[in-house]
Design an enzyme around this catalytic site. Structure first.
Site, PDB file in Angstrom:
ATOM      1  CD  GLN A  84       1.621   0.414  -3.259  1.00 47.83           C
ATOM      2  OE1 GLN A  84       1.738  -0.783  -3.144  1.00 47.83           O
ATOM      3  NE2 GLN A  84       1.476   0.999  -4.443  1.00 47.83           N
ATOM      4  CG  HIS A  85      -3.017   3.020  -3.127  1.00 44.60           C
ATOM      5  ND1 HIS A  85      -2.354   3.122  -4.317  1.00 44.60           N
ATOM      6  CD2 HIS A  85      -3.074   1.685  -2.841  1.00 44.60           C
ATOM      7  CE1 HIS A  85      -2.031   1.903  -4.739  1.00 44.60           C
ATOM      8  NE2 HIS A  85      -2.443   1.025  -3.860  1.00 44.60           N
ATOM      9  CG  ASP A  97       3.111  -1.188   1.889  1.00 50.87           C
ATOM     10  OD1 ASP A  97       2.739  -1.155   0.701  1.00 50.87           O
ATOM     11  OD2 ASP A  97       2.334  -1.383   2.837  1.00 50.87           O
TER      12      ASP A  97
HETATM   13  O1  LIG Z   1      -3.060  -0.909  -1.306  1.00 54.58           O
HETATM   14  C1  LIG Z   1      -2.099  -1.650  -1.226  1.00 54.58           C
HETATM   15  C2  LIG Z   1      -1.351  -2.044  -2.452  1.00 54.58           C
HETATM   16  O2  LIG Z   1      -1.919  -1.565  -3.624  1.00 54.58           O
HETATM   17  C3  LIG Z   1      -1.679  -2.183   0.104  1.00 54.58           C
HETATM   18  O3  LIG Z   1      -0.728  -3.213  -0.021  1.00 54.58           O
HETATM   19  C4  LIG Z   1      -1.172  -1.052   0.962  1.00 54.58           C
HETATM   20  O4  LIG Z   1       0.078  -0.641   0.465  1.00 54.58           O
HETATM   21  C5  LIG Z   1      -1.134  -1.423   2.435  1.00 54.58           C
HETATM   22  O5  LIG Z   1      -0.203  -2.392   2.748  1.00 54.58           O
HETATM   23  P1  LIG Z   1      -0.034  -3.114   4.165  1.00 54.58           P
HETATM   24  O6  LIG Z   1      -0.159  -2.102   5.235  1.00 54.58           O
HETATM   25  O7  LIG Z   1      -1.031  -4.199   4.240  1.00 54.58           O
HETATM   26  O8  LIG Z   1       1.364  -3.676   4.128  1.00 54.58           O
END
Ligand SMILES: O=C(CO)[C@@H](O)[C@H](O)COP(=O)(O)O
Ligand SMILES: Nc1ncnc2c1ncn2[C@@H]1O[C@H](COP(=O)(O)OP(=O)(O)O)[C@@H](O)[C@H]1O
Length: 502
Positions: A71-72, A249
């Site tokens: 995300q983000h 994700d």
């Molecule tokens: O920033 C967040 C949720 O807000 C993280 O959960 C990212 O989405 C990355 O996820 P992973 O790569 O660790 O699964």
């Protein structure tokens, strides 16, 4: 037997699963690594996606594909669709000052935080896209001037699969849009005023699709080997491969494990996340719980830490052992590690909001200075931070009937066995798998097959881990967690205090 593909473009790697759209049976899969670092050229994700697709035996026989992603991350495109600069990822903390500015500009103290929570369901921290845009506008005006559109990792990959057909064709979904800081889960609308407040002007953003809406069709020319003759009933009867809207994700993981009311998912990947599917949006002015949307039309209140599986990786490196040996060592030490505590802020931290903090070890004595004690402290410290997240979620109204443990870190026996001691309740662990990619595949099946709900796929057998709660572990962690030092700038780079990943 129509097949669908699900992609998980996460922080450390890209994973692809090919599943039967109706039953969910796994047919084949592939993966490819991503580069390290907290800023990454999106083209590396594209190359990894192509490699993972190839390792999974290609897409010629699938009817639909959905992409889930970390995300983000801020992906900036110029007017011709070229990437303007490497993407700043969710775990890049350089925009921490921008986050503080955005809060202060919205009101003094609590008022500023309340403003953001009410407007978009979250209080700015460095992870969220809006703060990264503010950082770009302030620090790299020459790049900022070139930006015509901003999107997220999964939006960009979906768009590339469609053949990059112009900026107006960018698509996203509620789940990922809700992590930007300029889209409101409560209203389902963008907040262009907040985008302008962050970046100084409004730029093109992806259209937000509903949970099972089509984002377009796959352009076969983008796959290695050029156009592939579709096999079977592609895009039910059309000969085309449909693209789903994709999602973030964590929303995909919720879909992948089939999380329902009363379920709280704890995911131990690069990030540690604790989240639940909810019927109403969250607006936590305290900022611990981000009030995201999910991938089914509902909501996904979520707590995220920056330090999860890599705490175990780092502890293993420190001790010169592999992950299985680390797990065995941790299980050799007693619960609470005789008072040895690791505060695991190795990348700074997001929850609590300590972007420049570093990790620390407390309680060293002649007795606790052993590899086993340190291994146990690493596992317990990482889990205590997630237990704090679980408490925050409950404080925002989540009910916890079942805790489901997923992510790479759940492959550790020590994590599975110590988690119930720290969380004070049993945890269930599905078989090791790629639940984010599975959720994306389930969304692709929903897009292909239609219907009000995603198709019902066979429920995986789960294993339950039960242990006597050990409240002393969290009490000791609570004594230690505020006693940490801030990061120092690397030698010769005085401006880089707070910059991650050195
Ligand atoms: O920033 C967040 C949720 O807000 C993280 O959960 C990212 O989405 C990355 O996820 P992973 O790569 O660790 O699964
Ligand atoms: N047996 C294991 N014990 C502990 N950690 C593991 C094990 N297997 C994999 N991991 C960790 O899982 C992490 C990757 O998890 P994953 O959920 O795929 O991350 P992401 O989705 O963020 O890319 C890596 O840091 C890796 O070291």
């Amino acid at each position: 037997m129509p097949l669908v593909a699900g992609v998980d473009s996460s922080t450390q790697s890209c994973k692809v699963v090919i599943r039967d759209a109706e039953t969910g049976a796994l047919v084949r899969q592939g993966r490819a690594p991503h580069p390290d670092g907290t800023e990454v050229d999106p083209r590396a994700w594209w190359d990894a996606l192509l490699a993972a697709v190839e390792a999974a035996g290609g897409l010629a026989d699938v009817v639909a594909v959905s992409v889930a992603g970390q995300q983000h991350g801020m992906v900036c495109l110029d007017g011709s669709g070229e990437v303007v600069r490497p993407a700043l990822l969710w775990n890049d903390t350089r925009s921490a000052d921008a986050a503080r500015e955005l809060i202060a500009e919205a009101g003094d103290g609590e008022a500023g935080r309340r403003f953001w929570a009410d407007a978009v369901g979250l209080v700015p921290v460095a992870s969220f896209t809006a703060t990264k845009l503010r950082w770009l506008a302030r620090h790299e005006p020459e790049h900022a001037d070139r930006v015509a559109a901003v999107c997220l990792p999964h939006d960009w990959l979906t768009w590339r699969l469609a053949g990059a057909p112009g900026l107006a064709a960018l698509r996203t979904d509620r789940g990922d849009a809700s992590g930007t800081g300029y889209w409101s889960p409560a209203t389902g609308q963008y907040r262009p005023d907040l985008l302008e407040r962050a970046f100084g002007r409004v730029v093109e953003v992806p259209t937000v699709l509903g949970p099972a809406e089509r984002a377009g069709v796959l352009d076969p020319a983008v796959l290695p080997g050029g156009p592939a003759a579709p096999v079977g009933a592609a895009g039910p009867g059309s000969g085309e491969i449909l693209l789903g809207p994709g999602t973030g994700d964590n929303a995909a993981a919720a879909l992948g494990v089939g999380a329902g009311p009363g379920d709280v998912v704890v995911s131990i990947g690069t990030s540690g996340t604790v989240f639940a599917v909810a019927d109403t949006p969250a607006a936590d002015a305290g900022g611990a719980v981000a009030g995201f949307a999910d991938a089914t039309g509902r909501f996904l209140p979520l707590v995220c830490t920056l330090n999860a599986a890599r705490v175990l990786d780092s502890a293993a490196t420190l001790l010169g052992v592999d992950l299985d040996e680390l797990s065995a060592l941790a299980l050799d030490a007693p619960p609470g590690a005789d008072g040895l505590v690791m505060v695991p802020y190795l990348e700074g931290e997001r929850t609590p909001d300590r972007p420049t903090a570093t990790g620390s070890v407390h309680g060293l004595t002649l007795r606790t200075a052993t590899p086993a004690h340190l291994a146990r402290a690493a596992v317990e410290g990482m889990l205590c931070a997630l237990a704090d997240g679980l408490d925050a979620l409950v404080a925002q109204g989540a009910t916890v009937e079942r805790v489901i443990l997923v992510g790479g870190g759940a492959r550790s026996a020590a994590v599975r066995r110590i988690a119930p001691q720290v969380f004070g309740r049993p945890v269930v662990v599905p078989p090791p798998g790629e639940y984010v990619a599975d959720g994306a595949a389930r969304q692709a099946a929903w897009v292909a097959l239609g219907g009000e709900q995603p198709p019902t796929w066979a429920v995986q057998d789960t294993e339950e881990y039960v242990a006597e709660p050990v409240p002393a572990i969290r009490q000791r962690y609570a004594e230690a967690r505020d006693h940490v030092l801030d990061r120092v700038a690397p030698a010769g780079k005085p401006d880089e205090v707070g910059a991650p990943g050195e």
